[in-house]
Design an enzyme around this catalytic site. Structure first.
Site, PDB file in Angstrom:
ATOM      1  N   TYR A  91       0.841  -1.191   0.000  1.00 19.29           N
ATOM      2  CA  TYR A  91       0.000   0.000   0.000  1.00 19.29           C
ATOM      3  C   TYR A  91       0.874   1.238   0.000  1.00 19.29           C
ATOM      4  O   TYR A  91       2.082   1.174   0.249  1.00 19.29           O
ATOM      5  CB  TYR A  91      -0.982  -0.005   1.187  1.00 19.29           C
ATOM      6  CG  TYR A  91      -0.434   0.399   2.540  1.00 19.29           C
ATOM      7  CD1 TYR A  91       0.421  -0.438   3.248  1.00 19.29           C
ATOM      8  CD2 TYR A  91      -0.790   1.621   3.125  1.00 19.29           C
ATOM      9  CE1 TYR A  91       0.906  -0.070   4.503  1.00 19.29           C
ATOM     10  CE2 TYR A  91      -0.320   1.992   4.376  1.00 19.29           C
ATOM     11  CZ  TYR A  91       0.533   1.143   5.060  1.00 19.29           C
ATOM     12  OH  TYR A  91       1.011   1.507   6.291  1.00 19.29           O
ATOM     13  N   ARG A  98       8.730   3.753  -4.202  1.00 22.64           N
ATOM     14  CA  ARG A  98       8.650   2.805  -3.079  1.00 22.64           C
ATOM     15  C   ARG A  98       7.630   1.706  -3.390  1.00 22.64           C
ATOM     16  O   ARG A  98       7.844   0.534  -3.056  1.00 22.64           O
ATOM     17  CB  ARG A  98       8.291   3.552  -1.794  1.00 22.64           C
ATOM     18  CG  ARG A  98       8.391   2.670  -0.554  1.00 22.64           C
ATOM     19  CD  ARG A  98       8.257   3.460   0.719  1.00 22.64           C
ATOM     20  NE  ARG A  98       6.948   4.087   0.828  1.00 22.64           N
ATOM     21  CZ  ARG A  98       6.621   4.992   1.759  1.00 22.64           C
ATOM     22  NH1 ARG A  98       7.508   5.387   2.643  1.00 22.64           N
ATOM     23  NH2 ARG A  98       5.410   5.520   1.793  1.00 22.64           N
ATOM     24  N   LYS A 125       6.385  -1.559   2.236  1.00 28.34           N
ATOM     25  CA  LYS A 125       5.140  -1.028   2.806  1.00 28.34           C
ATOM     26  C   LYS A 125       4.006  -1.994   2.505  1.00 28.34           C
ATOM     27  O   LYS A 125       3.320  -1.881   1.481  1.00 28.34           O
ATOM     28  CB  LYS A 125       4.867   0.372   2.239  1.00 28.34           C
ATOM     29  CG  LYS A 125       3.856   1.170   3.055  1.00 28.34           C
ATOM     30  CD  LYS A 125       3.935   2.636   2.709  1.00 28.34           C
ATOM     31  CE  LYS A 125       2.863   3.462   3.380  1.00 28.34           C
ATOM     32  NZ  LYS A 125       3.010   3.548   4.839  1.00 28.34           N
ATOM     33  N   GLU A 184      10.978   2.902  14.862  1.00 30.27           N
ATOM     34  CA  GLU A 184      10.219   4.036  14.322  1.00 30.27           C
ATOM     35  C   GLU A 184       8.917   4.122  15.093  1.00 30.27           C
ATOM     36  O   GLU A 184       8.678   3.320  16.002  1.00 30.27           O
ATOM     37  CB  GLU A 184       9.984   3.865  12.818  1.00 30.27           C
ATOM     38  CG  GLU A 184       9.302   2.569  12.455  1.00 30.27           C
ATOM     39  CD  GLU A 184       9.269   2.276  10.955  1.00 30.27           C
ATOM     40  OE1 GLU A 184       9.249   3.222  10.157  1.00 30.27           O
ATOM     41  OE2 GLU A 184       9.235   1.087  10.598  1.00 30.27           O
TER      42      GLU A 184
END
Ligand code: PDD
Length: 294
Positions: free
Chosen positions: A35, A54, A149, A181
């Site tokens: 996604y 990405r 991702k 993160e």
């Protein structure tokens, strides 16, 4: 938040009520899906090329053929915001490995992806940016390829639930004693010398597009940057803490595990980064974010 009533599914725009996918979709059964979330500000996409690059990497990494060229992806993005009259907010896209009428771990030799998009109109420079958020620390229980991702987000969903139960808005994930993160953003601190510190890229974290955008704005700003991991204790003792993501852009973190960061209000360096970032978006900073003009 207002979800646009026109979505894009498998080649066409349609009303959300008419958008249906198979219960055998591998996105649903195996979280086998990529996604992206891209910000729209003033009717323009923010760093769409970075998000598409990405997306290409994630798709290749999870064996899903890329169904569109970058130009076609950009056209679908543009069509979606046009159909929904969106000027500011987020565009979400998901590409799954498709549906084959059965649950088979390996699946066919070549996947035929399902592609879904929706638009979420909302102000991106609002209260979170002005007042900040609170975070808690939590063990990072995600898989090891966080540089891709994918929609394997149950660890993050649970981290958000734990944060909420403790009266915070997000969680900082910790692995081997170091912060990886935030639950859906990159994590930064400002050290006592006023330098920015954020973790270096590796498979442990997502290569944030907003993070990269901030990097490019630092050139010539006089603000130093160090790419390295930091511990929860270092974050607790930091002068300032903030996160970066397409959704919240630059979000000051004003408390960690219930203790104030610095004096408990967004700090000077964070305000400077917000100012630089909003200016680069073409925002009228004096109007939409007067609080970051120090
Ligand atoms: N999240 N790290 C994680 C784990 C993320 O989920 C995100 C983004 C980021 C920041 O990446 P970027 O700057 O490219 O948005 C870092 C999105 C916004 C989400 O899941 O909604």
């Amino acid at each position: 938040m207002a979800i646009g009533q026109t979505v894009f599914l498998n080649g066409g725009y349609r009303p959300v009520a008419e958008a249906a996918i198979s219960p055998f979709d591998r996105g649903f059964l195996f979280a086998h899906a990529a996604y992206e979330v891209t910000a729209v500000y003033g009717g323009r996409f923010v760093d769409l090329e970075g998000h598409l690059a990405r997306l290409r990497r994630t798709l290749a990494g999870i064996d899903i053929p890329n169904p569109y060229t970058d130009e076609e992806w950009a056209d679908i993005h543009a069509g979606l915001i046009e159909h929904n009259g969106m000027e500011e907010g987020l565009v979400y896209l998901e590409v799954t490995a498709g549906a084959y009428g059965l649950r088979d771990f390996a699946g066919p030799e070549t996947f035929t992806p399902t592609v879904f998009f929706y638009a979420d109109s909302r102000p991106l420079i609002g209260e979170v940016a002005r007042d900040g958020i609170r975070a808690v620390f939590r063990e990072d229980s995600r898989w090891k390829r966080r540089d891709m991702k994918t929609v394997q987000l149950v660890s993050q969903a649970l981290a958000y639930r734990a944060a909420k139960a403790e009266g915070a808005e997000t969680a900082f994930m910790v692995e081997d004693g170091m912060v990886t993160e935030a639950a859906s953003a990159n994590a930064w601190i400002v050290d006592s010398a006023g330098r920015l510190v954020t973790r270096e890229l590796s498979s442990s974290i997502l290569p944030g597009i907003t993070r990269a955008g901030v990097f490019s704005l630092l050139k010539g700003s006089g603000i130093d940057l160090v790419e390295r991991a930091f511990s929860p204790d270092e974050a607790r003792a930091a002068a300032e803490v903030f996160t970066t993501s397409a959704g919240a852009m630059i979000a000051p973190v004003v408390a960690l595990d219930g203790q104030p960061v610095g004096d408990g209000t967004p700090g000077r360096v964070t305000r400077r980064i917000q100012h630089l970032y909003y200016e680069a978006l073409g925002a009228d900073v004096a109007k939409v974010a007067p609080w970051c003009l120090g």
